[in-house]
Structures are given as structure tokens and as C-alpha cells.
Design a protein around this motif. Structure first.
Motif, PDB file in Angstrom:
ATOM      1  N   UNK A 168       0.845  -1.193   0.000  1.00 51.68           N
ATOM      2  CA  UNK A 168       0.000   0.000   0.000  1.00 51.68           C
ATOM      3  C   UNK A 168       0.877   1.239   0.000  1.00 51.68           C
ATOM      4  N   UNK A 169       0.291   2.324  -0.371  1.00 53.10           N
ATOM      5  CA  UNK A 169       0.985   3.607  -0.305  1.00 53.10           C
ATOM      6  C   UNK A 169      -0.050   4.708  -0.178  1.00 53.10           C
ATOM      7  N   UNK A 170       0.421   5.907   0.084  1.00 50.32           N
ATOM      8  CA  UNK A 170      -0.498   7.031   0.275  1.00 50.32           C
ATOM      9  C   UNK A 170      -0.162   8.149  -0.696  1.00 50.32           C
ATOM     10  N   UNK A 171      -1.119   8.446  -1.577  1.00 53.03           N
ATOM     11  CA  UNK A 171      -0.924   9.551  -2.506  1.00 53.03           C
ATOM     12  C   UNK A 171      -1.192  10.860  -1.764  1.00 53.03           C
ATOM     13  N   UNK A 172      -0.308  11.816  -1.927  1.00 55.53           N
ATOM     14  CA  UNK A 172      -0.546  13.110  -1.282  1.00 55.53           C
ATOM     15  C   UNK A 172      -1.483  13.952  -2.151  1.00 55.53           C
ATOM     16  N   UNK A 173      -2.721  14.095  -1.725  1.00 52.66           N
ATOM     17  CA  UNK A 173      -3.739  14.697  -2.593  1.00 52.66           C
ATOM     18  C   UNK A 173      -4.195  16.049  -2.064  1.00 52.66           C
ATOM     19  N   UNK A 174      -4.175  17.031  -2.952  1.00 54.44           N
ATOM     20  CA  UNK A 174      -4.745  18.342  -2.615  1.00 54.44           C
ATOM     21  C   UNK A 174      -6.221  18.319  -3.009  1.00 54.44           C
ATOM     22  N   UNK A 175      -7.001  19.303  -2.528  1.00 58.03           N
ATOM     23  CA  UNK A 175      -8.433  19.298  -2.848  1.00 58.03           C
ATOM     24  C   UNK A 175      -8.720  19.421  -4.345  1.00 58.03           C
ATOM     25  N   UNK A 176      -7.859  20.095  -5.106  1.00 56.25           N
ATOM     26  CA  UNK A 176      -8.141  20.237  -6.540  1.00 56.25           C
ATOM     27  C   UNK A 176      -7.270  19.323  -7.405  1.00 56.25           C
ATOM     28  N   UNK A 177      -6.637  18.348  -6.786  1.00 55.24           N
ATOM     29  CA  UNK A 177      -5.867  17.319  -7.490  1.00 55.24           C
ATOM     30  C   UNK A 177      -4.650  17.860  -8.219  1.00 55.24           C
ATOM     31  N   UNK A 178      -4.244  19.070  -7.918  1.00 50.56           N
ATOM     32  CA  UNK A 178      -3.039  19.618  -8.526  1.00 50.56           C
ATOM     33  C   UNK A 178      -2.004  19.864  -7.432  1.00 50.56           C
ATOM     34  N   UNK A 179      -0.726  19.703  -7.742  1.00 53.62           N
ATOM     35  CA  UNK A 179       0.305  19.959  -6.735  1.00 53.62           C
ATOM     36  C   UNK A 179       0.419  21.448  -6.416  1.00 53.62           C
TER      37      UNK A 179
END
Lengths: 82, 493, 401
Positions: free
Chosen positions: C305-316
């Protein structure tokens, strides 16, 4: 060949005693090499107890089967990637 | 997917598992025993091919649950009889691959059928594997484990007339050499890495264990014609496509042997993956990481027990005793467990002497050269691996340990090769306590170097995609894990 | 070249790319990593280098990211396991094929090679796919690599340009031009770049900066060469990737250079435990065998497993922290950090050196999230997360549409 099991190993017909493992049947038939490693080196059984995966072959269509853990059955077909 | 329930599930049908199953059943529990091998008895009580069952996979995978024939190993047969009398069910050819909960284990049989086992108590008797140390040529076909070669011969491989060198450490070398002689092999030599003095000290200590002394005397008589080298280990195996010559360093000399087979292993390592997957704490030990247990063989997970080699390599007598303790305790029969515990503690004293006599010498860390393959699955060399700071980095950067064996062969080797100079004997470094005798046996393993104990994840062994789909889609049995037998709490206080 | 001191916090692929880029424009770079390099989301990811068009900004960043990887492709060492296999977005039915066609048009408008496949062409490329599929969209320029060794490669290049890598060096807090280490030391620099993925919001004081873990599972098979040639993704992938469902799976397969097949993918919000969930794995594998039945017999050697670092608008977030011109962020790349690492580094360096940026930097600015943060307070539930938030503080951009 009374009370013997017939197998096909890489196209060759072999008879073995009941209770023989596929790995043992193979090693008796050929040199102890069963497969090639990822770098192409010849490899044979190491641990004899299903841990090392060095003896794996395709058994009755199941790829990557540990042959040392697989008792021979009549009519079995084994394909190695020697 | 098939779902099965019982009071006590025993994983492993070697000496510890068989004893645990019999004891738990005598304690009134319904018991199922699983083993991944097609036969009962584990590695030590493995039957001979000619004596083994008729192949059990021919009709249905479950036919493997059939009892072993009267030709099974004598002691395995006796324990099996005792357990079966109490209704214990045996399922062989069952490979455990996941434990989504500590009371819910998933296994797959050789035909690819998955089963789910739910139990209130689980006894882990998962045994040991051989420790292999890499040296130039160790990957050649014809180089096998010591127990590994014995297992192959019991599986029907012919050794009559074959020239065989045995190397490594421990009394197993002698036992297997005798076994090979009995099967017509030409044993050209035995290379024992321990010093003659250490082995002699061990030999003289055997007066405390008369039956061991008799066994040893018998072995030496049988092997009197076989050259036995001490302070000796293989430095190189050579041959075209298979092993043909082995070079052995013996003291300050070097000796060459022409061989057909080399059987080589450096002792045993506990198999702890399932325990670790289930969340049981482990501790450092001379044998590697071992499962931490209390005096009742209970792990740090209240409903999970562990017996035999996973709690420290100790041989068959200790395994049987620990199995009895675990089996009785798991069924709440603490009085009987207490009697078995005394037997266990005697057996452990022997195991500790064995550990000391055959401790691996630091010089063996120099066996691999830069070009020696250490990870056989991915062909990763010692040079590539030792540049990494931890086992996890080695995995990520070199693919070491990422193949189908999942690091079970290279992992213990690397734990040894990368271990800092051992602490002085008697220095306990355990992270959890093992009340019985731990203080004398938990020596030598230094603080964690980052080369042991990487996380265990399911599947524990490679399992076909379709099996994982079937196993994961079935809902988990919806009952709460039961508390331990009520009697336990009174007695363990 | 301009001389400056830079500190990069985070030894994942984004931090490595930033360190490499800064070192190559004259920066004296120190990279601080709390554990070992490439040990977080980078180690867990699939390693796809592909263009995605969920938004214009995403398309721009993935396109530049891919072209920067492509430029250096033939120089990557063998350990990076590079494979220019291309992607096929698989259309299960006519409706999906319609969507593929629209995407083909959009890609063409941006100069991205894309080939619409009918069913026959699809099976010509991937004969093992199940019968009855409608076709697909082939993106020949997409690629696959192995992220941990790619990161190592970027850092080797950074070190060759004078950068220093400090592993096992956790940072407690970062401010304008300085970082405080967990051991109490303070490092100062002209530029501090936080590329710490999920840990980023804990290191900086930026109100409204939210980076949530989006858990994913992956499985890899034993070697079974010849089962497929392209990376395969179902066309419904982006819908699934950004859906609000608690747990979703989508068909995504990669042929690896080793002959193994990497099987994805799952997305779970609000599960922060790294344990493998057997049920999710089963759903993911079932989805994969739906498309590629031959996979059923192949053994899985490992699942993780891993954890994607996600912002609310899916952009870095890429750029300076408002009010702290010497503290920059390069984080929140969700599942596309490998694809966009080099693009991120380029965008960051362009702005740091006041060069004309290759792509419009505004959609990636840090302040957009704080703005969203203020705006969402009064936006009704279900409204688009950020589309309506104007970026009023921004100067006119040469990229304004």
C-alpha cells in the motif's frame, strides 16, 4: 511398469515410483538444473522444502509451481524453462 | 471459498504441531492441523518416498486430509494416532497465505482452492528453514541444503554412487551423512565450521543427555570412514552447469573435492513470517528473530500461541515439549501444561549448549566476494547489496529480496553478513521478555541493524490472482474473537 | 550562473528532481530526508510517465513532465527499468470509445500523439484482452520507469553537481529561508523547498494547505513475459480516481521491464493505516482479470500500500509560500509525482530564477488553496471545489487563455 506413475517432462515420458516429488523425478532424469535464473544462470533445487522457489516449473498448466512440494501424479505434464 | 471453524487451529504438522494438536484435543478442543507439505511430520519426520502416501492430490484436493499411511515416520505416526483418537482433523498440502484477522486464516491447496479457517485459538508451529550463506558457486545446480538434500532423497531422488560433500554446521551434517551412506552415496567428506574444541566440549556435555550420547556414538561409528574436517567451510564451488569441484578452507589449509553434489547449510533459522503477519512480537536471538512467548508458549497476541523452532531453534525434543505446553495451555489444561513445561525446560538446556557449540564464526562473513550472487531470485550481487544502508533500501534499489522467495533465502544470510560484531555472550538484547531461560540464550544478536524484520505483508507466499480474488471477496466470518479459556487467567496470575 | 544556497526537504522523486535542477543552475544544495531516499510515496508508486487531461493545468504539467523524461530517456541507467511501452486507454463500450475520441481530439490540439483504436486495432496491439471491447486510445509516447532507482539517479546527478544528501535527518519546522531540524539545529539558505509530500503541511505554517492521504494498493506478479505490451488503463480511470466514493478500484496494468505485471489501482480516502485490505485487493484483481482473463493463473508475489498526497483540486502546490519568499513548496502530486517530478522542478527553477516559465504557474500556486479554504466556507456542499475561485492577486500571465 506396474505401480508406477507416468509423467511427461519437457516432452519426454518418465515413470516414477508413487510418492516421488516432481523435483526428484526431474533431477534423476537430467542434470540437477531445472531452470534459468533472471540473468540466465542454470539453477536447481536448493532447500527441498518449498521455500527457495528455485525448483519451480509449469505443472499441468500452473506456472511457477514448486516442484519439490509437488508429488508426481499419473499423467502429469511438466514444462521447465531450462 | 470453503469455510471451516474449530476451537484450535494448529499451523504446522511437524513435531511441535503434532504434539500441540494432540494436547489441545486431549484438553477437549476441536482441532484442525494445517501443513503445507503433502505429508505429516514436518521436515524432521518427513517420510521416505516409497513409504509416503499414495499421492493425495489425484482425486480432490481435500483427499490430502486423509491420514498418513502406516509407513509414515514412526514418531509422526504415533503422534498422529494419538491426535486422531481425539478427533483431530489433518489437512496437508495447505499453504497459509494470509491472516486477515488473528482468528481467521486463509490457505490454498495445491489445486488452487482456497479455504478460510476460523478458530478461537491459533497455535503456530511453523518450524525452521536452513540458513544458506552465499559463497562463489553456491548457486550452481547440485549445491543444495543439508536438510534440503535429505528432503530431495526422501522425495525419491537417487544418490546411489554419487560423490557428496557435506558442509556447514551442526549435528545435522552427521545425521544426513549417515542417511546418505544408507542410501548408497559416497560421502567424500564433512566440513564443519565449528572448531574441534567447541564440538568436543559439546560432546562431553552430552553425559547429561544419555540418549543423545547414544545417538552420537552410533553416528560416529557409522561415519568412521568419512573424513571429518573442523574449522572448515567451502570457499568456492565450480563446474559447468552444475557443481563438479568444491574448494574447502580447513584451518590454514585448502582442500579440493571432486563431487556430484554439495550439501551445505549453516544451521537453521526460525520461520516467523506468519507470526509477524499476525502481529506477534519478536525478539533478537542468536538464531535470528524469534517469536516472543511466555512460559505457556503464548505470544503477545492473547489467542495466538507458538511452539517449536519459531521460538528459538531447539530440535525435536524441545519442539514436542513446547507443542504440549501450547496445546494444553490453549485448551486451558494448565496443570498438564505445567508438567510439560518442566520437560521443555530440560530440553532447552540442551538446545542452548548446541547453540553455543555451533555458533557461526565471524570469518564466514567473508565468504561472498563482490561478484557473488546473494539474492538468487533476482541475481543481485553482494557488491550491489552491501552498498545499501538497510534491507528496505536494498530491496528498493537493487531488487534484492523482491523475487518469489520474498527474501526467505537471502534475508537470513544478510542478517548474518551485515551483523555487527556480536555482543558478549549473555548480553540480552531482546525487545520483549521471554521469561524462561531467555537470559541465557538471547545473546550475540546485536541491536537491530536495519537488516532484519522488514514488514511482512500478505500474501505470505506467491498465490494465483484468482485465489486472491476468491479469498478476498468472501466476507470475513462475523464472529468476535473469543476470549481465552477462563481458567487461564486464574492460573497464569 | 546565479549562486545561491538551497535546502530541499524530502528525498522522494520530487525532492530529488528539485535538488538536481537547483544544483544544475548554480545552487549549493543540501537535501534533507527524514529516513532514506525514495522510501515514501515514491517507493509505493507505479512509475508511470504519462499525460493526463483531467484539467488543462494537469495536461500542461504532465506533458512537460513527460517530455523532460523523454529528453533524457536514453541516458537513464538500466536500473531505472525504463520501458517506452506507451499507454492504451481501453474503451469497454461505444460510450467510452466516444470519450476516447474526444480525448484524442484534445490531445491532438496540444500536439500529443494519440491514436484512436477500433476493436480490431486494439486486439492487434493487445491480443490477450477479453473479447467484446469497443476499442481504445493509444498514446505511444507514454512510458514506465522504476521510481526508487530513478530517484537515486536524479540524486546521483545532483551530487555530481555538488549537492549534499543528508539521510536520517528529520526536519521539525521550516520557515522563510530556514529549517529547524529535529535534533535542534537550524539550517539557513536563500531558498528552502519543501517536497515532503503528505508531511508538508506539518512542516510549514500555511493556513488552508490541506494534503490528504489517498491510500492505494498495488500487486505485482511473478515474471510472465508476453501477456501484454502496453500500459493499460480503463477509460473510466479518472472518474474513479477523483470520485467521492470511500473506496474505488480501476483497471490499470503495467508490463514491467522485468517481465512482471504491476496491477493497480485502488483509491481510499480516510484510511490512514498501511495494512493490506484483502477485500480491496480482491476487487482490484477482479477488475484486472475482467479485462485480462489470462492473469488469473499468474501468481502475485507481493502486495503493498501507499499514500498519494492529494490536494483538494488534485493539482500539486509549486511555488513560494505567501509572505515567505524564501520558502517554497513542491508537494501534493497525488498519483502523478513520477510523471511530473521533472516538470515540477523545471517550473520551480524557472520561477526562482525569474525566467519565463515553460507552463502557466498560476494553477499550482500555494495561495489558491488558502483561497479555496476561505471560499469553501460559504460554498454549498456539492459545488465544484475550486473552479469558481478567482485568482485575483495574480498578475496577468502570458498563458492566460
Amino acid at each position: 511398469m506396474e505401480n508406477r506413475l507416468q509423467l511427461t517432462i519437457d516432452g519426454r515420458t518418465v515413470w516414477v515410483a508413487p510418492g516421488t516429488t516432481v523435483a526428484a523425478a526431474w533431477v534423476d532424469l537430467h542434470a540437477p538444473a531445472i531452470r534459468r535464473s533472471v540473468a540466465g544462470q542454470p539453477r536447481g533445487p536448493l532447500c527441498g522444502m518449498g521455500i527457495c522457489y528455485e525448483c519451480r516449473a509449469t505443472v499441468d498448466g500452473h506456472p511457477h509451481t514448486r516442484t519439490c512440494q509437488t508429488p508426481c501424479r499419473d499423467g502429469m505434464t511438466i514444462t521447465t524453462d531450462r | 471459498m470453503r469455510e471451516v471453524r474449530c476451537d484450535v487451529l494448529v499451523v504446522g504438522a511437524g513435531p511441535a504441531g503434532l504434539a500441540a494438536a494432540a494436547a489441545a484435543a486431549e484438553g477437549g478442543q476441536s482441532v484442525i492441523v494445517l501443513d503445507e507439505n503433502p505429508h505429516l511430520g514436518g521436515q524432521i519426520w518427513r517420510p521416505q518416498a516409497a513409504e509416503a502416501n499414495q499421492p493425495s492430490r489425484s482425486v480432490s484436493p481435500r483427499a490430502a486430509a486423509a491420514p498418513p499411511s502406516a509407513h509414515a515416520h514412526r514418531r509422526a505416526h504415533a503422534w498422529h494416532q494419538r491426535a486422531q483418537k481425539r478427533g483431530v482433523i489433518f489437512e496437508t498440502g495447505m499453504t497459509l497465505f494470509d491472516a486477515p484477522r488473528t482468528d481467521h486464516l486463509l490457505a490454498v491447496d495445491a489445486a488452487g482452492q482456497a479455504s478460510a479457517f476460523s478458530a478461537q485459538q491459533v497455535i503456530l508451529a511453523t518450524g525452521a528453514a536452513e540458513r544458506f550463506l552465499p559463497f562463489p558457486g553456491w548457486t550452481l545446480p547440485g549445491v543444495m541444503g543439508v536438510g534440503g538434500l535429505q528432503a530431495m532423497v526422501k522425495g525419491g531422488m537417487a544418490v546411489r554412487g554419487k560423490r557428496i560433500l557435506l558442509a556447514g554446521t551442526g549435528p545435522l551434517l552427521l545425521a544426513v551423512a549417515a542417511f546418505l551412506l544408507d542410501h548408497g552415496a559416497h560421502v567424500v567428506g564433512i566440513a564443519e565450521q565449528a572448531s574441534r574444541a567447541a564440538v568436543r566440549r559439546f560432546g562431553t556435555s552430552l553425559w547429561r543427555h544419555p540418549n543423545k550420547l547414544v545417538q552420537a556414538a552410533r553416528l560416529f561409528t557409522r561415519l568412521r570412514a568419512v573424513p571429518l574436517l573442523h574449522d572448515a567451510w567451502p570457499t568456492q564451488a565450480e563446474g559447468f552447469g552444475r557443481v563438479e569441484q568444491v574448494r574447502v578452507a580447513a584451518g590454514d589449509r585448502c582442500q579440493e573435492f571432486d563431487v556430484d553434489l554439495l550439501a551445505c547449510a549453516f544451521g537453521l533459522v526460525p520461520r516467523t513470517e506468519l507470526a509477524r503477519l499476525m502481529g506477534c512480537a519478536t525478539q533478537s536471538h542468536i538464531d535470528g528473530e524469534i517469536v516472543a512467548v511466555d512460559r505457556w508458549q503464548r505470544t503477545t497476541v492473547a489467542t495466538v500461541w507458538c511452539a517449536g523452532e519459531p521460538t528459538g531453534i531447539g530440535g525435536v525434543d524441545l519442539a514436542v515439549a513446547e507443542g504440549l505446553v501450547a496445546g494444553y495451555a490453549a485448551s486451558g489444561a494448565f496443570k498438564r501444561a505445567g508438567r510439560a513445561a518442566r520437560r521443555r525446560d530440560r530440553a532447552r538446556a540442551f538446545a542452548e549448549r548446541l547453540d553455543r557449540a555451533y555458533a557461526l564464526r565471524p570469518a564466514l562473513r567473508a565468504l561472498p566476494t563482490d561478484a557473488t550472487v546473494v539474492c538468487r531470485c533476482e541475481d543481485v550481487t553482494w557488491q550491489a547489496i552491501r552498498a545499501q544502508p538497510t534491507i528496505r533500501q536494498a530491496k528498493l534499489q537493487t531488487r534484492c529480496g523482491m523475487g518469489p522467495c520474498q527474501g526467505r533465502i537471502c534475508g537470513p544470510a544478510l542478517a548474518f553478513l551485515t551483523r555487527a560484531t556480536p555482543a558478549a555472550p549473555g548480553t540480552a538484547t531482546q525487545t520483549t521478555t521471554r521469561p524462561t531461560a531467555a537470559t541465557t540464550s538471547s545473546h550475540a544478536a546485536g541491536p537491530s541493524t536495519g537488516w532484519t524484520g522488514d514488514r511482512v505483508r500478505p500474501p505470505l507466499v506467491p498465490v494465483a490472482v484468482n485465489v486472491l480474488i476468491g479469498a478476498g471477496q468472501a466476507p470475513l466470518a462475523n464472529h468476535q474473537p473469543s476470549p481465552a479459556p477462563s481458567r487461564h487467567q486464574e492460573i497464569s496470575l | 550562473m546565479k549562486q545561491f544556497d538551497a535546502i530541499v526537504v524530502g528525498g522522494g522523486i520530487v525532492g530529488a528532481a528539485c535538488a538536481e535542477a537547483l544544483a544544475h543552475v548554480g545552487g549549493t544544495v543540501r537535501l534533507l530526508e527524514r529516513g532514506h531516499i525514495a522510501g515514501g510515496a515514491t517507493a509505493a508508486g507505479m512509475g508511470h510517465v504519462l499525460v493526463l487531461d483531467d484539467s488543462d493545468a494537469q495536461l500542461a504539467l504532465t506533458r512537460i513532465g513527460r517530455s523532460l523524461w523523454t529528453e533524457r530517456w536514453s541516458h537513464l541507467p538500466p536500473a531505472v527499468e525504463r520501458d517506452a511501452c506507451g499507454t492504451i486507454w481501453v474503451a469497454a463500450d461505444e460510450a467510452e470509445l466516444e470519450a476516447a475520441s474526444r480525448r484524442a481530439t484534445a490531445y491532438a490540439a496540444h500536439g500529443i500523439e494519440a491514436e484512436l483504436l477500433d476493436a480490431e486495432a486494439l486486439y492487434g496491439h493487445e491480443p490477450r484482452l477479453r473479447r467484446g471491447l469497443a476499442g481504445g486510445l493509444r498514446i505511444p509516447g507514454d512510458r514506465v520507469l522504476y521510481p526508487p532507482t530513478a530517484t537515486r539517479h536524479l540524486l546521483d546527478r545532483a551530487v555530481a553537481a555538488g549537492a549534499v544528501i543528508l539521510e536520517r535527518t528529520p526536519v521539525q519546522r521550516a520557515g522563510n529561508g530556514h529549517v529547524d531540524l529535529a535534533d535542534g539545529n537550524r539550517f539557513e539558505a536563500d531558498l528552502v523547498v519543501i517536497a515532503a509530500g503528505l508531511a508538508t503541511p506539518m512542516l510549514v505554517d500555511v493556513p488552508g494547505l490541506v494534503i490528504r492521504p489517498k491510500k492505494g494498493h498495488l500487486s505485482i506478479t511473478a515474471r510472465c513475459p508476453g501477456l501484454l505490451r502496453h500500459q493499460l488503463i480503463e477509460l473510466g480511470y479518472l472518474t474513479s480516481a477523483h470520485g467521492d466514493e470511500a473506496a474505488s478500484v480501476a483497471f490499470n496494468l503495467q508490463p514491467r521491464a522485468t517481465g512482471q505485471i504491476l496491477i493497480g489501482s485502488s483509491r481510499q480516502l480516510d484510511d490512514n493505516e498501511p495494512h493490506v485490505d484483502q477485500g480491496i485487493v480482491a476487487r482490484m484483481l477482479a477488475r484486472a482479470t475482467e479485462y485480462l482473463p489470462a492473469l488469473g493463473n499468474v501468481p502475485i508475489v507481493r502486495t503493498w500500500t501507499g499514500f498519494r498526497p492529494a490536494t483538494p483540486d488534485h493539482l500539486p502546490v509549486i511555488g513560494p509560500v505567501p509572505g515567505a519568499p524564501r520558502l517554497w513548496l513542491a508537494a501534493g502530486h497525488e498519483g502523478f509525482g513520477i510523471a511530473t517530478a521533472l516538470g515540477t522542478a523545471r517550473l520551480l527553477v524557472d520561477q526562482w530564477l525569474d525566467r519565463q516559465p515553460t507552463i502557466d504557474p498560476r494553477p499550482f500556486r500555494v495561495e489558491r488553496l488558502s483561497a479555496t479554504h476561505r471560499a469553501t466556507a460559504c460554498v454549498p456542499r456539492g459545488a465544484p471545489e475550486c473552479a469558481a475561485v478567482p485568482d485575483q492577486d495574480s498578475p496577468p500571465s502570458p498563458f492566460a487563455a
